[in-house]
Design a protein around this motif. Structure first.
Motif, PDB file in Angstrom:
ATOM      1  N   LEU A  63     -50.618  21.656  13.876  1.00 44.41           N
ATOM      2  CA  LEU A  63     -49.183  21.442  13.701  1.00 44.41           C
ATOM      3  C   LEU A  63     -48.466  22.697  13.228  1.00 44.41           C
ATOM      4  CD1 LEU A  63     -49.010  17.830  12.214  1.00 44.41           C
ATOM      5  CD2 LEU A  63     -48.749  18.580  14.592  1.00 44.41           C
ATOM      6  N   MET A  64     -49.214  23.681  12.741  1.00 42.27           N
ATOM      7  CA  MET A  64     -48.601  24.977  12.426  1.00 42.27           C
ATOM      8  C   MET A  64     -48.156  25.664  13.706  1.00 42.27           C
ATOM      9  SD  MET A  64     -48.406  25.728   9.159  1.00 42.27           S
ATOM     10  CE  MET A  64     -48.484  27.511   8.918  1.00 42.27           C
ATOM     11  N   GLU A  65     -48.832  25.351  14.815  1.00 39.60           N
ATOM     12  CA  GLU A  65     -48.474  25.956  16.104  1.00 39.60           C
ATOM     13  C   GLU A  65     -47.263  25.264  16.706  1.00 39.60           C
ATOM     14  OE1 GLU A  65     -51.851  26.410  18.749  1.00 39.60           O
ATOM     15  OE2 GLU A  65     -53.229  26.278  17.054  1.00 39.60           O
ATOM     16  N   SER A  66     -47.300  23.930  16.719  1.00 38.44           N
ATOM     17  CA  SER A  66     -46.182  23.171  17.282  1.00 38.44           C
ATOM     18  C   SER A  66     -46.373  21.695  16.972  1.00 38.44           C
ATOM     19  CB  SER A  66     -46.092  23.368  18.801  1.00 38.44           C
ATOM     20  OG  SER A  66     -47.244  22.835  19.437  1.00 38.44           O
ATOM     21  N   GLU A  98     -63.542  31.611  28.206  1.00 42.84           N
ATOM     22  CA  GLU A  98     -62.599  30.899  29.059  1.00 42.84           C
ATOM     23  C   GLU A  98     -61.254  30.707  28.362  1.00 42.84           C
ATOM     24  OE1 GLU A  98     -64.592  27.317  30.121  1.00 42.84           O
ATOM     25  OE2 GLU A  98     -65.957  28.297  31.542  1.00 42.84           O
ATOM     26  N   VAL A  99     -61.304  30.393  27.088  1.00 41.03           N
ATOM     27  CA  VAL A  99     -60.062  30.200  26.339  1.00 41.03           C
ATOM     28  C   VAL A  99     -59.273  31.501  26.272  1.00 41.03           C
ATOM     29  CG1 VAL A  99     -59.098  29.765  24.051  1.00 41.03           C
ATOM     30  CG2 VAL A  99     -60.847  28.244  24.959  1.00 41.03           C
ATOM     31  N   LEU A 100     -59.959  32.608  25.984  1.00 39.64           N
ATOM     32  CA  LEU A 100     -59.267  33.891  25.872  1.00 39.64           C
ATOM     33  C   LEU A 100     -58.745  34.361  27.226  1.00 39.64           C
ATOM     34  CD1 LEU A 100     -61.502  35.876  23.347  1.00 39.64           C
ATOM     35  CD2 LEU A 100     -59.392  34.612  22.914  1.00 39.64           C
ATOM     36  N   GLU A 101     -59.530  34.149  28.273  1.00 37.28           N
ATOM     37  CA  GLU A 101     -59.113  34.594  29.600  1.00 37.28           C
ATOM     38  C   GLU A 101     -57.922  33.807  30.126  1.00 37.28           C
ATOM     39  OE1 GLU A 101     -62.658  34.324  31.909  1.00 37.28           O
ATOM     40  OE2 GLU A 101     -63.571  36.124  31.025  1.00 37.28           O
ATOM     41  N   SER A 102     -57.751  32.588  29.625  1.00 34.25           N
ATOM     42  CA  SER A 102     -56.609  31.787  30.058  1.00 34.25           C
ATOM     43  C   SER A 102     -55.293  32.396  29.596  1.00 34.25           C
ATOM     44  CB  SER A 102     -56.728  30.354  29.511  1.00 34.25           C
ATOM     45  OG  SER A 102     -56.476  30.327  28.116  1.00 34.25           O
ATOM     46  N   GLY A 103     -55.360  33.179  28.513  1.00 35.81           N
ATOM     47  CA  GLY A 103     -54.166  33.815  27.982  1.00 35.81           C
ATOM     48  C   GLY A 103     -53.234  32.879  27.245  1.00 35.81           C
ATOM     49  N   GLU A 104     -53.652  31.620  27.081  1.00 36.61           N
ATOM     50  CA  GLU A 104     -52.778  30.643  26.452  1.00 36.61           C
ATOM     51  C   GLU A 104     -52.952  30.571  24.937  1.00 36.61           C
ATOM     52  OE1 GLU A 104     -53.656  26.980  28.368  1.00 36.61           O
ATOM     53  OE2 GLU A 104     -52.957  27.636  30.349  1.00 36.61           O
ATOM     54  N   VAL A 105     -54.102  31.064  24.458  1.00 44.81           N
ATOM     55  CA  VAL A 105     -54.408  30.943  23.034  1.00 44.81           C
ATOM     56  C   VAL A 105     -54.782  32.313  22.477  1.00 44.81           C
ATOM     57  CG1 VAL A 105     -55.882  29.833  21.317  1.00 44.81           C
ATOM     58  CG2 VAL A 105     -55.257  28.595  23.394  1.00 44.81           C
ATOM     59  N   PRO A 106     -54.133  32.763  21.408  1.00 43.29           N
ATOM     60  CA  PRO A 106     -54.497  34.047  20.799  1.00 43.29           C
ATOM     61  C   PRO A 106     -55.926  33.993  20.234  1.00 43.29           C
ATOM     62  CG  PRO A 106     -52.372  33.276  19.988  1.00 43.29           C
ATOM     63  CD  PRO A 106     -52.991  32.139  20.719  1.00 43.29           C
ATOM     64  N   ARG A 107     -56.574  35.130  20.183  1.00 46.08           N
ATOM     65  CA  ARG A 107     -57.940  35.202  19.649  1.00 46.08           C
ATOM     66  C   ARG A 107     -58.016  34.657  18.230  1.00 46.08           C
ATOM     67  NH1 ARG A 107     -60.935  40.739  17.785  1.00 46.08           N
ATOM     68  NH2 ARG A 107     -62.849  39.789  16.982  1.00 46.08           N
ATOM     69  N   LEU A 108     -56.973  34.899  17.432  1.00 46.58           N
ATOM     70  CA  LEU A 108     -56.970  34.459  16.037  1.00 46.58           C
ATOM     71  C   LEU A 108     -57.167  32.955  15.911  1.00 46.58           C
ATOM     72  CD1 LEU A 108     -56.577  35.179  13.049  1.00 46.58           C
ATOM     73  CD2 LEU A 108     -54.112  34.878  13.384  1.00 46.58           C
ATOM     74  N   PHE A 109     -56.685  32.200  16.900  1.00 46.39           N
ATOM     75  CA  PHE A 109     -56.758  30.741  16.835  1.00 46.39           C
ATOM     76  C   PHE A 109     -58.147  30.201  17.180  1.00 46.39           C
ATOM     77  CE2 PHE A 109     -51.931  29.948  17.633  1.00 46.39           C
ATOM     78  CZ  PHE A 109     -51.658  30.613  16.450  1.00 46.39           C
ATOM     79  N   VAL A 110     -59.002  31.054  17.741  1.00 43.82           N
ATOM     80  CA  VAL A 110     -60.357  30.596  18.115  1.00 43.82           C
ATOM     81  C   VAL A 110     -61.433  31.521  17.535  1.00 43.82           C
ATOM     82  CG1 VAL A 110     -59.708  29.317  20.191  1.00 43.82           C
ATOM     83  CG2 VAL A 110     -60.112  31.787  20.345  1.00 43.82           C
ATOM     84  N   VAL A 111     -61.072  32.253  16.494  1.00 43.22           N
ATOM     85  CA  VAL A 111     -62.009  33.216  15.916  1.00 43.22           C
ATOM     86  C   VAL A 111     -63.209  32.516  15.293  1.00 43.22           C
ATOM     87  CG1 VAL A 111     -60.962  33.332  13.618  1.00 43.22           C
ATOM     88  CG2 VAL A 111     -62.075  35.369  14.580  1.00 43.22           C
ATOM     89  N   GLU A 112     -63.077  31.222  14.983  1.00 51.29           N
ATOM     90  CA  GLU A 112     -64.208  30.504  14.394  1.00 51.29           C
ATOM     91  C   GLU A 112     -65.394  30.435  15.358  1.00 51.29           C
ATOM     92  OE1 GLU A 112     -62.089  27.672  16.873  1.00 51.29           O
ATOM     93  OE2 GLU A 112     -61.397  29.013  15.287  1.00 51.29           O
ATOM     94  N   ALA A 113     -65.128  30.530  16.668  1.00 47.51           N
ATOM     95  CA  ALA A 113     -66.222  30.521  17.632  1.00 47.51           C
ATOM     96  C   ALA A 113     -67.082  31.773  17.472  1.00 47.51           C
ATOM     97  CB  ALA A 113     -65.673  30.435  19.056  1.00 47.51           C
ATOM     98  N   GLU A 114     -66.449  32.895  17.162  1.00 51.51           N
ATOM     99  CA  GLU A 114     -67.193  34.139  16.955  1.00 51.51           C
ATOM    100  C   GLU A 114     -68.071  34.027  15.712  1.00 51.51           C
ATOM    101  OE1 GLU A 114     -64.445  37.428  16.991  1.00 51.51           O
ATOM    102  OE2 GLU A 114     -63.271  36.512  18.612  1.00 51.51           O
ATOM    103  N   TYR A 115     -67.533  33.410  14.676  1.00 58.32           N
ATOM    104  CA  TYR A 115     -68.311  33.202  13.452  1.00 58.32           C
ATOM    105  C   TYR A 115     -69.500  32.287  13.741  1.00 58.32           C
ATOM    106  CZ  TYR A 115     -69.556  31.501   8.802  1.00 58.32           C
ATOM    107  OH  TYR A 115     -70.249  31.166   7.661  1.00 58.32           O
ATOM    108  N   ALA A 116     -69.261  31.236  14.504  1.00 60.28           N
ATOM    109  CA  ALA A 116     -70.337  30.296  14.826  1.00 60.28           C
ATOM    110  C   ALA A 116     -71.468  30.994  15.572  1.00 60.28           C
ATOM    111  CB  ALA A 116     -69.793  29.139  15.662  1.00 60.28           C
ATOM    112  N   VAL A 117     -71.118  31.877  16.504  1.00 58.44           N
ATOM    113  CA  VAL A 117     -72.144  32.617  17.253  1.00 58.44           C
ATOM    114  C   VAL A 117     -72.921  33.543  16.327  1.00 58.44           C
ATOM    115  CG1 VAL A 117     -72.514  34.396  19.005  1.00 58.44           C
ATOM    116  CG2 VAL A 117     -70.999  32.461  19.490  1.00 58.44           C
TER     117      VAL A 117
END
Length: 206
Positions: A21-24, A148-167
């Motif tokens: 909800l911080m996004e929209s 796939e999320v990053l290549e879509s260009g719809e979501v900034p990396r900051l919003f999915v950075v937790e995936a990098e931590y998980a890896v």
């Protein structure tokens, strides 16, 4: 008593809802879809029932409020929610606390490896090899979803950075598993007798 126990809503899924909800503004169905699209259902346990329960709890706490009710086609009406000023403050406070203060966590794997001796050397190696394979598959799935999320260009990396931590966490786990397997096979990890107090080759545990 820590602040998490005093917080009106402490379910981690509430954090996810507040973050979206911080996004929209959004309705719960869209929230669930977004969490799954971004692979965040690996971080938060997302079910329709649990999501609606959390949304109601956040609304009761005064952290979110209904903005409007919409209907698309013949679908049921859906309530769109947005942050309140209090909700934004609580969200920032919650995130800040979680980032700053390490919390005690009790992963099932850690409890199991405490008694690795119960499996015997061959059993331990077999179990660890299977887990390693599953961890590798999970890592590749997360990496692919992240790309796939990053290549879509719809979501900034900051919003999915937790995936990098998980890896990174899985890479560390995989490295440890491989080291233990090597140590067992090379005889560097001593395997005590059956009466060890934490599970020996014979599986006996005091």
């Amino acid at each position: 008593m820590d602040s998490s126990s005093r917080r009106k809503v402490s379910n981690p899924l509430g954090l996810a809802v507040l973050g979206l909800l911080m996004e929209s503004p959004a309705h719960p169905h869209a929230m669930a879809a977004t969490l799954r699209e971004r692979g965040m259902d690996r971080v938060f346990k997302v079910t329709t029932g649990s999501l609606y329960d959390v949304v109601r709890a956040l609304e009761r706490a005064g952290w979110i409020e209904a903005r409007e009710t919409i209907r698309v086609g013949g679908r049921p009406e859906r309530t769109v929610y947005q942050h309140t000023a209090l909700g934004r403050e609580e969200f920032v406070r919650w995130v800040d606390e979680l980032v700053r203060v390490p919390a005690d966590e009790y992963p099932k794997f850690l409890s199991a490896v405490s008694y690795l001796g119960a499996l015997g050397p061959d059993g331990a190696v077999a179990a660890l090899r299977e887990r390693a394979g599953r961890v590798r598959a999970s890592m590749e799935e997360i990496r692919q979803g992240h790309r796939e999320v990053l290549e879509s260009g719809e979501v900034p990396r900051l919003f999915v950075v937790e995936a990098e931590y998980a890896v990174r966490m899985q890479e560390a786990e995989l490295g440890w598993i491989e080291e233990i397997i090597d140590d067992i096979e090379a005889g560097r990890l001593a395997w005590p007798g059956p009466a060890t107090g934490r599970g020996g080759a014979g599986g006996e545990v005091r």
